[in-house]
Design an enzyme around this catalytic site. Structure first.
Site, PDB file in Angstrom:
ATOM      1  N   SER A  91       1.015  -1.295  -0.112  1.00 26.47           N
ATOM      2  CA  SER A  91       0.157  -0.098  -0.013  1.00 26.47           C
ATOM      3  C   SER A  91       1.059   0.987   0.551  1.00 26.47           C
ATOM      4  CB  SER A  91      -0.989  -0.648   1.264  1.00 26.47           C
ATOM      5  OG  SER A  91      -2.228   1.069   1.108  1.00 26.47           O
ATOM      6  N   ASP A 237      -2.026   6.392  -2.901  1.00 29.64           N
ATOM      7  CA  ASP A 237      -0.908   5.660  -2.984  1.00 29.64           C
ATOM      8  C   ASP A 237      -0.701   4.341  -3.615  1.00 29.64           C
ATOM      9  OD1 ASP A 237      -2.809   4.073  -2.218  1.00 29.64           O
ATOM     10  OD2 ASP A 237      -2.587   3.693  -0.181  1.00 29.64           O
ATOM     11  N   ASP A 239      -0.693   1.557  -3.982  1.00 38.34           N
ATOM     12  CA  ASP A 239      -2.413   0.197  -4.815  1.00 38.34           C
ATOM     13  C   ASP A 239      -3.705   1.359  -4.909  1.00 38.34           C
ATOM     14  OD1 ASP A 239      -3.036   0.698  -1.730  1.00 38.34           O
ATOM     15  OD2 ASP A 239      -3.767  -1.766  -1.892  1.00 38.34           O
ATOM     16  N   ASP A 241      -5.775   1.858  -2.631  1.00 35.08           N
ATOM     17  CA  ASP A 241      -6.858   1.940  -1.671  1.00 35.08           C
ATOM     18  C   ASP A 241      -7.132   3.118  -1.274  1.00 35.08           C
ATOM     19  OD1 ASP A 241      -4.828   1.772  -0.082  1.00 35.08           O
ATOM     20  OD2 ASP A 241      -5.236   0.039   1.247  1.00 35.08           O
TER      21      ASP A 241
END
Length: 458
Positions: A91, A237, A239, A241
């Site tokens: 992440s 960020d 990834d 999410d």
């Protein structure tokens, strides 16, 4: 093994192919079909291969979606009729880290009970190997991102129609952060917006800026939005999410402000919003004016998402930038949040929406320590000795006459996080200083104890 966001840590020591293999074998006990994908970190290649090997040798079929955002991976589970999903990602962590996060068909991350079952199976070292002719298949599905994009287009058009707005002429800047969030730029463009991108080249070294989309990391986005006169800036960020935003005046808006903006759009009288224990009291005050309220959870999107299953909880969010729209998915979907925010900003500028909200000074600090468990044990003991009213839902949270503070261990990094809030800056600083001293003193005492033990051994 698992923190608040799955397994996460340094590649080669905390996170290895051996660990991925063990988790995959344990997961295959209950899952016949599993979606697997990864973010842009190069170390993810080996981890994905290990996961796929462990799953298939235990008889599970694997649908490999390649490099994709975490919400893309999570959404693919249901659409492919799979039993679970695995995202290989750290992440917002730095590039030397990676991680493994498990997802359910609803898009929600595995809860504590499910993760505990995986841990027990790994610890038992009993592997459910398939017979020689019973290995699962590994197939590639390159349509996951396109399916996600189509879904977001439908959501965007539906929300725009409900608000009576169009995105034609709307100007957005999307800072992809060298990660997997490029789908946001594509969807906003297809909805009619003028879109510029920053750091759009996928690169797991994150050369453009640190992966976590904080105000300090997003100075380039702030400057670009202001210079170009854009209506909105979006930051993801690694990834995707998470989603944070810069308003039409070039001001980075806090997670508490965005949480309130989203929540006010979602609630009616009597509704509730799920938010973690480190969320500002300003959110409570803003929702109370609408006859709505906040229910507090532990920090972590899985805990927030779980509370959205309760009747009357219509939205969930974390000030860190994870937003849960339960009617759409229980995975924090940064591109979905970006589309929803763009529609709101096209109807009424984000600066106007945020400026009318109550704001209180909130102080957040992270203190590094490799002994988080021992430090938190010492901190908890000291805090409970000093205060009568201590909430232990996640770390220790203390309400004082003029504010509150929270001390908790990070679930993803070797940090103790300190949060303090009051209705004036001086009091917030004083409360933060008090809370910080509990942590600093505990660490110092542990260091002294270690030194004394070492001297005694000599």
């Amino acid at each position: 093994m698992f923190g608040t966001s799955g397994v996460r840590g340094r590649v080669g020591s905390d996170v290895t192919a051996d660990l991925a293999l063990d988790i995959a074998r344990a997961l295959a006990t209950d899952a016949d079909r599993v979606v697997v994908g990864r973010d842009v970190r190069d170390s993810g290649r080996a981890l994905v291969d290990a996961l796929c090997a462990g799953l298939t040798e235990c008889g599970a079929d694997v649908i490999d979606v390649g490099t994709a955002s975490t919400p893309t991976i999570a959404r693919a589970i249901g659409s492919r009729d799979a039993d679970a999903g695995v995202a290989v990602t750290a992440s917002h962590n730095p590039p030397q880290d990676n991680g493994i996060k498990l997802w359910t068909p609803s898009g929600q991350a595995f809860d504590e009970t499910q993760l505990a079952a995986i841990e027990r199976r790994v610890d038992s070292e009993v592997t459910p190997f398939a017979d020689w002719d019973g290995h699962g298949d590994r197939t590639r599905w390159d349509g996951a991102a396109d399916a996600h994009r189509r879904t977001l287009l439908e959501v965007g058009r539906r929300r725009a129609a409900a608000a009576g707005v169009e995105l034609d002429g709307f100007h957005a800047v999307v800072d992809v952060g060298n990660g997997t969030g490029g789908i946001t730029a594509d969807v906003l463009h297809e909805l009619g917006a003028t879109v510029e991108t920053l750091n759009a080249q996928p690169d797991g070294r994150f050369p453009g800026r640190p992966s976590e989309p904080t105000a300090e990391a997003c100075t380039g986005l702030i400057a670009h939005v202001a210079a170009r006169g854009a209506d909105l800036g979006i930051a993801h960020d690694g990834d995707a999410d998470r989603m944070m935003a810069v308003d039409d005046t070039g001001r980075f808006r806090s997670g508490d402000e965005l949480l309130t903006v989203f929540a006010l759009q979602a609630v009616a009288a009597g509704d509730r919003v799920a938010a973690p224990v480190d969320t500002s009291l300003a959110v409570d005050d803003a929702l109370a004016a609408r006859g709505a309220s906040v229910v507090r959870t532990r920090v972590g999107d899985a805990y927030v998402a779980d509370r959205t299953r309760e009747e009357g909880v219509v939205f969930g969010g974390e000030p860190s930038g994870a937003w849960i729209f339960p009617t759409e998915t229980r995975c924090p979907d940064g591109p979905l949040a970006a589309v929803a925010l763009a529609v709101l900003a096209a109807d009424r500028p984000l600066s106007e929406r945020a400026d009318e909200l109550p704001t209180y000074p909130i102080r957040r600090e992270a203190i590094e320590t490799t002994r988080t468990e021992a430090t938190m044990a010492a901190v908890t003991e000291r805090v409970r000795e000093s205060y009568d009213d201590v909430t232990g839902i996640d770390g220790v949270r203390v309400e004082v006459d003029d504010g509150w503070f929270l001390i908790r261990a990070s679930g993803t990094q070797p940090l103790i996080r300190v949060t303090a809030e009051a209705r004036d800056p001086e009091t917030a600083d004083r409360i933060r200083s008090t809370a910080r001293s509990f942590v600093v003193d505990a660490i110092a005492d542990l260091d002294d104890s270690t030194t004394t033990d070492s001297d005694a051994d000599e």
